[in-house]
Design an enzyme around this catalytic site. Structure first.
Site, PDB file in Angstrom:
ATOM      1  N   SER A   8      24.488  35.980  37.426  1.00  0.00           N
ATOM      2  CA  SER A   8      23.990  36.563  36.165  1.00  0.00           C
ATOM      3  C   SER A   8      23.027  35.593  35.465  1.00  0.00           C
ATOM      4  O   SER A   8      22.341  35.987  34.521  1.00  0.00           O
ATOM      5  CB  SER A   8      25.149  36.944  35.238  1.00  0.00           C
ATOM      6  N   HIS A   9      22.988  34.335  35.904  1.00  0.00           N
ATOM      7  CA  HIS A   9      22.093  33.368  35.256  1.00  0.00           C
ATOM      8  C   HIS A   9      21.266  32.559  36.251  1.00  0.00           C
ATOM      9  O   HIS A   9      20.781  31.482  35.923  1.00  0.00           O
ATOM     10  CB  HIS A   9      22.875  32.483  34.278  1.00  0.00           C
ATOM     11  N   ASP A  61      25.721  40.587  33.377  1.00  0.00           N
ATOM     12  CA  ASP A  61      26.464  41.369  34.369  1.00  0.00           C
ATOM     13  C   ASP A  61      26.355  42.869  34.095  1.00  0.00           C
ATOM     14  O   ASP A  61      26.410  43.674  35.030  1.00  0.00           O
ATOM     15  CB  ASP A  61      27.935  40.917  34.407  1.00  0.00           C
TER      16      ASP A  61
END
Ligand code: NDP
Ligand code: PYC
Length: 343
Positions: free
Chosen positions: A55-56, A196
């Site tokens: 997600s990052h 997410d």
């Protein structure tokens, strides 16, 4: 590994860490950051991709570029470090990113933590668009205990309220542990990280029950409904909500940064990065009495394992990291093409 290699799955490529970092650095510079800021963001983003913190990882690059293009964030900001008190360091990030602000203040923060036993770093006027564990894990590798909080953008409804106020507001913690990697956890105080939800929407997947509500405040499994006028919920009802409130207080009120609800990016179409604050608390465990802290950490972990635990927080990332060290960092070929298209 010196070359890009193609795995059995033709849609996956593997890049050495240094190669992915260099590519990301060139992209950031091409899109208006200084070399120092580019280096800091590229290292952070490549580390997340390496650790399968998807997600990052590179997923975030279009958001970074869009926010830079909007003029919302200063990609060339030079942080100003303030030596405020024996245990308190401040940084005005100058409407730039939080990671270069931490880098600028890090040595002073560690000096203070080692001399006073504890020190606080209060970063304000900053944008944090990344995972938080890269900010705390290195302290634990130097024998220190670290806790960090950062607030983000209004998208989480406080427990018992009707409208969003909080950000997704993560808390990250790192502590040294004898004979193994540091104990690290890093978690949003919302049921899901916003990233997410975006990934679920992109992949056409439902999100778990209790994650969020639609624009009418009705519970929903549909990530699009959460993103399109809906909102997320805190994890664990009133408990996660209290932690999220604490993050707002520590990361914004205590640092001089904005609360998640306090900034208005509507005049900057394409702005994506929360303009808030970050707090980091560093403790020198050598100042404590009793057996060395890292030995006590190990004892606790062994007790947990003896009770049947097979997966500590952080283990998934460390495994992914070990795999990436052998195979290179996995990216979808389409992701790599997209990145190269940004040059
Ligand atoms: P997760 O829910 O995926 O994981 C939270 C923590 O729990 C991690 O330390 C994870 O370890 C651990 N964990 C997960 N599953 C288990 C399990 N079964 N047993 C034991 N431990 C487990 O993270 P979030 O979705 O809450 O957050 C994802 C990222 O988003 C974080 O890095 C966070 O910093 C970032 N974020 C950043 C924001 C910002 O404003 N910059 C805002 C919100 C989130 P492991 O890592 O090994 O999986
Ligand atoms: O995933 O919630 C998130 C997030 C917000 C800001 C950066 N990441």
């Amino acid at each position: 590994m010196s070359q890009t290699s193609h795995a059995a799955d033709a849609s996956t490529v593997h890049l050495p860490f240094i190669e992915l970092t260099a590519l990301l650095q060139r992209i950031f510079e091409r899109h208006g950051t200084s070399p120092e800021v580019a280096q800091s963001l590229a290292f952070n983003c490549a580390s997340a991709q390496r650790d399968a913190a998807h997600s990052h990882g590179v997923f975030r690059i279009p958001g970074y570029l869009s926010t830079l293009a909007s003029g919302w964030v200063n990609g060339k900001a030079v942080p100003v470090v303030e030596d405020i008190a024996s245990g308190f360091v401040g940084v005005d990030a100058g409407n730039g990113f939080a990671q270069p602000a931490l880098a600028a203040a890090r040595a002073l923060l560690i000096d203070k933590a080692r001399s006073a036993g504890i020190a606080v770093l209060a970063i304000r006027n900053s944008h944090h668009f990344a995972a938080l564990w890269p900010d705390v894990e290195p302290f634990a590798r130097e024998g220190l205990v670290a806790l960090s909080v950062v607030n983000s953008m209004t998208c989480v409804v406080p427990h018992g309220a009707a409208k969003p106020v909080f950000g997704t507001n993560p808390i990250a913690f790192a502590a040294p542990c004898d004979g193994r990697d540091p104990i690290v956890f890093d978690m949003a105080t919302s049921a899901l990280a916003h990233g997410d939800v975006q990934i679920a929407a992109r992949e056409g997947r439902d999100v778990p029950a209790g994650s969020g509500v639609d624009r009418l405040g009705q519970p929903t499994h549909d990530p699009e409904a959460i993103l399109d006028g809906g909102a997320l919920l805190p994890f664990g009802g009133h408990k996660g909500s209290a932690l999220s409130m604490m993050v707002e207080l520590l990361a914004a009120a205590l640092t001089g940064g904005h609360f998640s609800f306090e900034f208005d990016w509507s005049g900057h179409p394409g702005a994506k990065t929360p303009w808030t604050g970050q707090l980091i608390i560093v403790i020198d465990p050598d100042k404590s009495r009793g057996a060395p802290f890292a030995q006590r950490s190990e004892m606790l972990v062994k007790q947990m394992e003896g009770a049947g635990l097979t997966r500590m927080a952080g283990d998934r990332r460390y495994k992914a990291r070990a795999r990436a060290e052998v195979e290179g960092i996995a990216l979808r070929a389409s992701e790599l093409r997209e990145l190269e298209g940004f040059l």
